[in-house]
Scaffold this active site. Sequence first.
Site, PDB file in Angstrom:
ATOM      1  N   ASP A  69      25.131  57.318  63.122  1.00  0.00           N
ATOM      2  CA  ASP A  69      26.051  58.062  63.986  1.00  0.00           C
ATOM      3  C   ASP A  69      25.521  57.966  65.407  1.00  0.00           C
ATOM      4  OD1 ASP A  69      27.607  58.772  61.874  1.00  0.00           O
ATOM      5  OD2 ASP A  69      26.782  60.779  61.643  1.00  0.00           O
ATOM      6  N   ASP A 113      38.233  60.284  54.787  1.00  0.00           N
ATOM      7  CA  ASP A 113      37.463  61.485  54.464  1.00  0.00           C
ATOM      8  C   ASP A 113      38.373  62.389  53.644  1.00  0.00           C
ATOM      9  OD1 ASP A 113      35.439  60.564  56.150  1.00  0.00           O
ATOM     10  OD2 ASP A 113      36.162  61.701  57.878  1.00  0.00           O
TER      11      ASP A 113
END
Lengths: 194, 251
Positions: free
Chosen positions: B11, B130
Amino acid sequence: MENNIVIIKYNAGNIRSVDFALRRLGISAEVTGDPDKIRAASKVIFPGVGEASSTMAHLRRQGLDIVILNLTQPVLGICLGMQLMCKYSEEGETDCLGIFDTGVLKFTKGKVPHMGWNALEGLSGGLFEKVNEGTYVYYVHSFFVPENPHTIASSFYSTRFSAAMQHDNFFATQFHPEKSGSYGELILKNFISL
Amino acid sequence: MLAKRIIPCLDVLDGKVVKGVNFINLKEIGDPVDHGAWYSEQGADELVYLDITATHEKRKLLAGLVRRIAENINIPFTVGGGVNHLQDAEALLSAGADKISVNSAVLMNPALIDQIAKSFGSQFLVVAIDAKYADGRWVVYRNGGRIATDRELFEWASEVWMRGAGEILFTSMDHDGVKTGYACKELAMISDMLPIPVIASGGAGTPEHFLEVFTKGKADAALAASVFHYNEISIPELKNYLKNNNITVRI
């Protein structure tokens, strides 16, 4: 003779990655679509990710098809570059350069694209100097070239297919040496040293 | 044989690698290129960089970072988090990204999948999904897991494939960050249902979880972040473990 490497620039993706990989090896190359520069190079790399019929049409419009066919120095086609060096591709029913006397077929089994790392088998020739049987290389493709008399390495994905081919001064890999870690870099280095 | 892929996910926030749990509590842990190079040496098969920067300079910053990664890393990498329009995809492609991953943008504009796939090929496009289980169905979320949509996981997975996605990266929000294993049942259903590779994400805590996701979960690749970042699992040891359990891996 000093190495003067040219990467053929045309309307296909992934050209920059090959240039970056060569730079990591300390080799500088010129990325160009200029026929004179391509003809004058000591080594020519013909890379590419894209669709066969549109890229082939582009090469013809630029006159690069004739230029590539008549090269006498070592030439390395990569991925789509290799497929365009064959006679015919099922992708877009495309007539290609015909350097390798074989067709390009679509994978009909397994998940497509064939994407990821697969092992090389049956290695032969200088391109694979110091590369061991079973070495993994990176592939991304939906069309493949069956094994044929030009095959100098194979991999298996629902069928055995040509991982690499050679005919006279023309070399080609279906996999991406520029994305295949340190062994990929070794294969590029071997080509530059031919 | 095609090897199962191990993919560390990094990330990125303001050009630095960060890590949090369940999308919150972010901690800075280093330079994206250094981290990527280290993972490549360790035997990672691919890298995913997910840019979570939300500032105006993001686009320019990201293209510069992607170029630096492409120059220095000798394995394929995917970039996510910066694509809202076709032009964003093109900018990342020309900066040297091998693939891009899209998530919220295509939930709001599904036709973007068709556009990207047609322009640059399916192999360039990973669609990340997701989802979280609630009241008997898997609900798809957008905006980093903050906003529930009216989409259902399996329907959405089929749709993105039909529109031209080259791979699906499924993160179970219920499993993410808690290290109790991947959502194997759902992953296997997606993998059986669709003819494209499936990347499992969310839940890795032990080497057994990876073995399970490649067998029971039928995943083509497994993505993880914290177990690699904090050295809880070493990639060489993980690959040896998988190989000893008859999983084809690149060693």
